[in-house]
Each structure stands twice: as C-alpha cells, then as structure tokens.
Design a protein around this motif. Sequence first.
Motif, PDB file in Angstrom:
ATOM      1  N   LEU A 263       0.830  -1.211   0.000  1.00 15.44           N
ATOM      2  CA  LEU A 263       0.000   0.000   0.000  1.00 15.44           C
ATOM      3  C   LEU A 263       0.864   1.260   0.000  1.00 15.44           C
ATOM      4  N   THR A 264       2.002   1.210   0.687  1.00 14.05           N
ATOM      5  CA  THR A 264       2.927   2.357   0.686  1.00 14.05           C
ATOM      6  C   THR A 264       3.411   2.622  -0.736  1.00 14.05           C
ATOM      7  N   GLY A 265       3.791   1.557  -1.444  1.00 15.39           N
ATOM      8  CA  GLY A 265       4.272   1.716  -2.823  1.00 15.39           C
ATOM      9  C   GLY A 265       3.202   2.324  -3.714  1.00 15.39           C
ATOM     10  N   ALA A 266       1.949   1.907  -3.516  1.00 17.54           N
ATOM     11  CA  ALA A 266       0.858   2.427  -4.350  1.00 17.54           C
ATOM     12  C   ALA A 266       0.661   3.923  -4.092  1.00 17.54           C
ATOM     13  N   THR A 267       0.694   4.336  -2.812  1.00 19.99           N
ATOM     14  CA  THR A 267       0.508   5.767  -2.503  1.00 19.99           C
ATOM     15  C   THR A 267       1.700   6.592  -2.981  1.00 19.99           C
ATOM     16  N   LYS A 268       2.910   6.061  -2.809  1.00 22.93           N
ATOM     17  CA  LYS A 268       4.097   6.789  -3.276  1.00 22.93           C
ATOM     18  C   LYS A 268       3.999   7.027  -4.785  1.00 22.93           C
ATOM     19  N   ALA A 269       3.591   6.006  -5.530  1.00 22.03           N
ATOM     20  CA  ALA A 269       3.495   6.150  -6.984  1.00 22.03           C
ATOM     21  C   ALA A 269       2.440   7.202  -7.337  1.00 22.03           C
ATOM     22  N   LEU A 270       1.361   7.216  -6.565  1.00 23.50           N
ATOM     23  CA  LEU A 270       0.299   8.197  -6.822  1.00 23.50           C
ATOM     24  C   LEU A 270       0.806   9.624  -6.592  1.00 23.50           C
ATOM     25  N   LEU A 271       1.577   9.796  -5.507  1.00 27.18           N
ATOM     26  CA  LEU A 271       2.015  11.147  -5.141  1.00 27.18           C
ATOM     27  C   LEU A 271       3.246  11.601  -5.928  1.00 27.18           C
ATOM     28  N   ASP A 272       4.149  10.654  -6.221  1.00 26.08           N
ATOM     29  CA  ASP A 272       5.424  11.030  -6.854  1.00 26.08           C
ATOM     30  C   ASP A 272       5.435  10.758  -8.348  1.00 26.08           C
ATOM     31  N   GLY A 273       4.426  10.030  -8.845  1.00 25.14           N
ATOM     32  CA  GLY A 273       4.441   9.616 -10.247  1.00 25.14           C
ATOM     33  C   GLY A 273       5.276   8.353 -10.398  1.00 25.14           C
ATOM     34  N   GLY A 274       5.215   7.755 -11.557  1.00 25.84           N
ATOM     35  CA  GLY A 274       5.991   6.536 -11.805  1.00 25.84           C
ATOM     36  C   GLY A 274       5.218   5.292 -11.421  1.00 25.84           C
ATOM     37  N   GLU A 275       5.891   4.151 -11.545  1.00 26.63           N
ATOM     38  CA  GLU A 275       5.247   2.863 -11.271  1.00 26.63           C
ATOM     39  C   GLU A 275       5.371   2.512  -9.789  1.00 26.63           C
ATOM     40  N   PRO A 276       4.370   1.831  -9.214  1.00 28.10           N
ATOM     41  CA  PRO A 276       4.516   1.385  -7.821  1.00 28.10           C
ATOM     42  C   PRO A 276       5.595   0.309  -7.708  1.00 28.10           C
ATOM     43  N   ALA A 277       6.200   0.211  -6.526  1.00 21.28           N
ATOM     44  CA  ALA A 277       7.255  -0.788  -6.298  1.00 21.28           C
ATOM     45  C   ALA A 277       6.736  -2.191  -6.596  1.00 21.28           C
ATOM     46  N   VAL A 278       5.495  -2.462  -6.213  1.00 22.30           N
ATOM     47  CA  VAL A 278       4.867  -3.765  -6.509  1.00 22.30           C
ATOM     48  C   VAL A 278       3.522  -3.471  -7.153  1.00 22.30           C
ATOM     49  N   SER A 279       3.281  -4.068  -8.312  1.00 25.64           N
ATOM     50  CA  SER A 279       2.002  -3.822  -8.982  1.00 25.64           C
ATOM     51  C   SER A 279       1.249  -5.133  -9.202  1.00 25.64           C
ATOM     52  N   ALA A 280      -0.075  -5.042  -9.120  1.00 28.94           N
ATOM     53  CA  ALA A 280      -0.922  -6.219  -9.318  1.00 28.94           C
ATOM     54  C   ALA A 280      -1.387  -6.344 -10.771  1.00 28.94           C
ATOM     55  N   THR A 281      -0.950  -5.427 -11.619  1.00 27.25           N
ATOM     56  CA  THR A 281      -1.464  -5.392 -13.001  1.00 27.25           C
ATOM     57  C   THR A 281      -1.360  -6.755 -13.687  1.00 27.25           C
ATOM     58  N   GLY A 282      -2.502  -7.269 -14.126  1.00 27.74           N
ATOM     59  CA  GLY A 282      -2.547  -8.511 -14.898  1.00 27.74           C
ATOM     60  C   GLY A 282      -2.322  -9.773 -14.081  1.00 27.74           C
ATOM     61  N   THR A 300      -6.965  -1.687  -3.899  1.00 27.40           N
ATOM     62  CA  THR A 300      -5.791  -1.167  -4.615  1.00 27.40           C
ATOM     63  C   THR A 300      -5.448  -2.087  -5.786  1.00 27.40           C
ATOM     64  N   ALA A 301      -5.500  -3.400  -5.555  1.00 26.77           N
ATOM     65  CA  ALA A 301      -5.208  -4.358  -6.642  1.00 26.77           C
ATOM     66  C   ALA A 301      -6.207  -4.197  -7.792  1.00 26.77           C
ATOM     67  N   LEU A 302      -7.466  -3.915  -7.449  1.00 19.98           N
ATOM     68  CA  LEU A 302      -8.477  -3.696  -8.502  1.00 19.98           C
ATOM     69  C   LEU A 302      -8.104  -2.488  -9.358  1.00 19.98           C
ATOM     70  N   ARG A 303      -7.662  -1.409  -8.669  1.00 20.87           N
ATOM     71  CA  ARG A 303      -7.295  -0.191  -9.415  1.00 20.87           C
ATOM     72  C   ARG A 303      -6.069  -0.415 -10.290  1.00 20.87           C
ATOM     73  N   GLN A 304      -5.207  -1.345  -9.878  1.00 24.96           N
ATOM     74  CA  GLN A 304      -4.009  -1.611 -10.678  1.00 24.96           C
ATOM     75  C   GLN A 304      -4.298  -2.587 -11.827  1.00 24.96           C
TER      76      GLN A 304
END
Length: 466
Positions: A263-282, A300-304
């Motif tokens: 969840l920290t990685g997802a928020t950091k990516a939202l605030l700083d831009g770029g890809e999250p450290a861990v993504s659930a995409t696909g 969060t996984a749904l949004r990714q």
Amino acid sequence: MGKPGAYLEVDRREHAMRDARESIADYGELALPLASEEQRLQASRCMYCGVAFCQAGMSFGAARPSGCPLHNLIPEWNDLVYRGALTNPFPEFTGRVCPALCEAACNLGLHDDPTAIRDNERAISDYIWNHGEGPLAMEPVDDGAPKVTVVGSGPAGLSCAWELARRGVHVSVVERADRPGGLLMYGIPNMKLPKDVVERRTKLMGSCGIELRCGCDVSDTEVAAQLLDESDAVVVAVGARQARCLAVPGADAEGVVLAVDYLTGATKALLDGGEPAVSATGLDVVVIGGGDTGTDCVATALRQGAHSVRQLEFLPEPPRERRDNNLWPEWPAIRKDDYGQREAAAVFGNDPRTWGVDTLEVLTTEGAVAGLRVASLDWSDGRPRRIEGSEQVLPARLVLIAMGFTGPEAAVFEALGIDVPERGATHRLSDRIWLAGDCRSGSSLVVNAIADGLACAAEVAASLDR
Ligand SMILES: Cc1cc2nc3c(=O)[nH]c(=O)nc-3n(C[C@H](O)[C@H](O)[C@H](O)COP(=O)(O)OP(=O)(O)OC[C@H]3O[C@@H](n4cnc5c(N)ncnc54)[C@H](O)[C@@H]3O)c2cc1C
C-alpha cells in the motif's frame, strides 16, 4: 438542543459512495458528502439523550470501545451542525476513516438507524477548511519552554505534538518516512483518506511552530543519543509496525509482499508519479487477511488492473446479526461488507472473500509465487479443524499478507537503551522516555491513537510543569 423529535420525521441518510465501476478507475476519494442542508437535517436526528453513550468511550476490555474514545461532545456537535454554528479543531481524519464507535453506541440505534455522526463530523471539518482560515492556530511557544521530541508522525505522534505545543512546549516530531502522517499517509489508501487532507494538517502544525523532520530513523543509536541529549523528554510513537508473517513453506518467495509495503508503494506512486514498487497489473492476486487492511489491498489491486482478486480469512464468517452475548452498546461483531468487496463484486461479479481458510504452502517456480495451497476449516465447535479432502491450489502470482501486527519494531527501543515495552505498558517508560499510540496499545484505530497521544501529552506536560 437541535430539533426535538426530528428522528421521528427524518430517516438516516449517509454520504453516498461513488459507483464501484467508476471508482476503481482512479484513486480519488470514494465518499460523496451530502449537501449541507441534508447534513443539517441528519444532525437534527440526534435525540440529545440524557445519557449519551456515543461519547462515553467505555472499553469493556474490548479492542473497539463502545462510544467515542476521544469523548467528543457528540450531541453538542450535532446541534452545532443543525444550527449552522460550526466549530471543531481536529475532525478531518476521524470524519473520514473512523469506524464510528459512537454510532454503534447511539441510543437512537437501539430502535432505529443511528444518527450519522461521522458524516456530521466530516461536515464540520470540511466547512472549517473550506470557509475559514483553517482550524485555529496556536500562540508561539516562549524561548525558555521545555523541549520534547516525538518519534513517529502517525496520528498518535501528531496529536501528542499538537497537545504539547498547545500547553507551551517546544515540540519536534522526527519521522523515518519521507512524508509525515504514519499510516494516515502510507497505509490507508487515498480513496479513503486523500493525502492532501493529511498534508494540510501537517503544514498547519508546521506553521504553528511544531518542527516536523522526515527521513530521520531513530533506530540509529547515534540519532537516538542525540535526541535524548537535546530533549527534556522523548515520546516514542512509532506504531505497531511488526507485521504478522506467513509461516508456511514458500513464504519467502518473490511475490509474497506485506500489505503495508504494498500500500505504501501504491501511494508513493500516486504522489510522486511513476510505477509502484509492486504492482498487481494482470496478476492473480490473493490477499491473506479478511480485515480492513486486506480490504484496502483488494481495492488497490483492482485499481491496478489485477486479473483476479481473492481475499482469504482464517476465521469463520461472522453473523449478520449481533450474537446474544454481543449486546448494545458494545461494538457489533457482525459481518461487514466494505468498499473493496463492493468494488470486486462490480468487476468480477462476486464477493472476493472466503472465510475459514488455512494457507498451507506458497507454491513457487524459480523462486517466484506460482500458486497457493489452501484447505478449508471447520469451526463448528469453536476451534479450527481442517476439513479432510478440502485442499486445493489457488492461482496466485501476488500474495499480499494482511494478517495483522504483533507489536512495535524492537530497534528504536534498543537504540534508546530501553526494553521493548509490553502491550498496555504505562505511558512513562523511564525518567525521560514516554510511549503513545499503537506501539503501546497494540494495533488499533486512528481514533484510539489520537486519544492515546493526547493522554500521553497531558502526562508529559504535567511532568514538565506545563
Ligand atoms: C492499511 C491500514 C489501514 C487502516 N485503516 C484504518 C481505518 O480506516 N480507520 C482506522 O481508524 N484505523 C485504520 N488503521 C489503523 C490505524 O491506521 C492505526 O491504528 C494508527 O495509524 C496508529 O497510529 P500510530 O501513530 O500509533 O502509528 P502509525 O500510524 O503506525 O505511525 C507510526 C510512525 O512512526 C514512524 N516510525 C517507526 N519507526 C520509526 C523510527 N525508527 N524512527 C522514526 N520514525 C519511526 C513510522 O514511519 C510512522 O510514520 C489502518 C491500519 C492499516 C495498516
């Protein structure tokens, strides 16, 4: 007070939520507040009972007390909202993320739907931030005032710092992360608590003379020694950050990730831009843990853009109605369907949760997660028994561990030269070291952390004659 008898005329109406199909496309806030006139009517439903349990905060020894642990003067607020005379210093976090212990203890809830207290609280705070100059700032502290360092900037550290400054103490808050806020910033997702709401509060604290220093890790012995050297007191408010881990074969595989890290990685990516450290995409995602943190991971996984999302819970499915031994005004231990489950149902057509599931093994291919071997549990006699023949392998490429927290990390206490405190320790740990929030009580709620920070501040200030 308010409008006598309004609860007989006005039905409860809560804020609406964005449509699940639309909300999963972004991280924008989920809640759609009522129009102010409608909120005013909701506030009028408060009965102004003689004995207002909603503000009692009685614990009965339970993790979730009955009524508000901050003893907010709830009937008075409801009246202020109803009369349009708004004032309240610190409600923007709890008005969004509190499970509303007060509503569960509302007298009206015995026979009808309770007053929508949390929404009323949010309305008060939004009004102040939108129509005024923000909550009242405080007088600057005099030069000879004592100096206190608060370690950790979660809700406990922030409320402790705020109250100490209000009592005329020089306060510095030091924080390991790159932004202040603790789990308010990196933990609770933006959809529930937008990060600009956290930032405007910490900025206001800064403008009131409270120093906030990020990127400062107090588990470093030199840093800890320096803080002790320069402070009359140190308050440790580092949260209960030691996650309960999965103890099964394969649990160290790549793709097994702790919920707060994810969840920290997802928020950091939202605030700083770029890809999250861990993504659930696909990916096929399995969240282990059926509580609120697990639900935040599902959403969060749904949004990714996860390929599939399941949420597993070890305990049996809670009842839909209170059990006979779970009386009002206790917190109702009943099944809760939250935003993550509603959104998953909108995307995949079903609730993602399965109750009574034990994880036996993380299957791996070349060191990465390839599946999850699980078994069903029979809880009929109150104890978990594995059901023979129920084993199955679930598809999984990302496994998120949301199994709760065992207590605080030891390193900061070691650096300060004291023992790791027991859960429920006193606020005062030694002559100059104090303790507040989840690191004292065990992992809990924002409202409890705020209340504990305030209580600790009162004791620290008294010890410093403030
Ligand atoms: C994912 C998630 C969702 C949640 N959702 C809700 C919710 O919706 N409603 C609710 O009421 N509660 C919720 N909670 C619980 C709530 O967030 C916590 O109870 C609360 O934040 C605890 O506050 P705290 O200040 O004690 O600790 P924390 O918020 O954990 O803050 C501790 C701070 O100390 C810092 N720190 C740690 N070690 C060091 C160090 N060595 N040096 C310097 N700084 C350090 C950390 O970086 C952190 O910023 C949630 C918890 C999680 C994990």
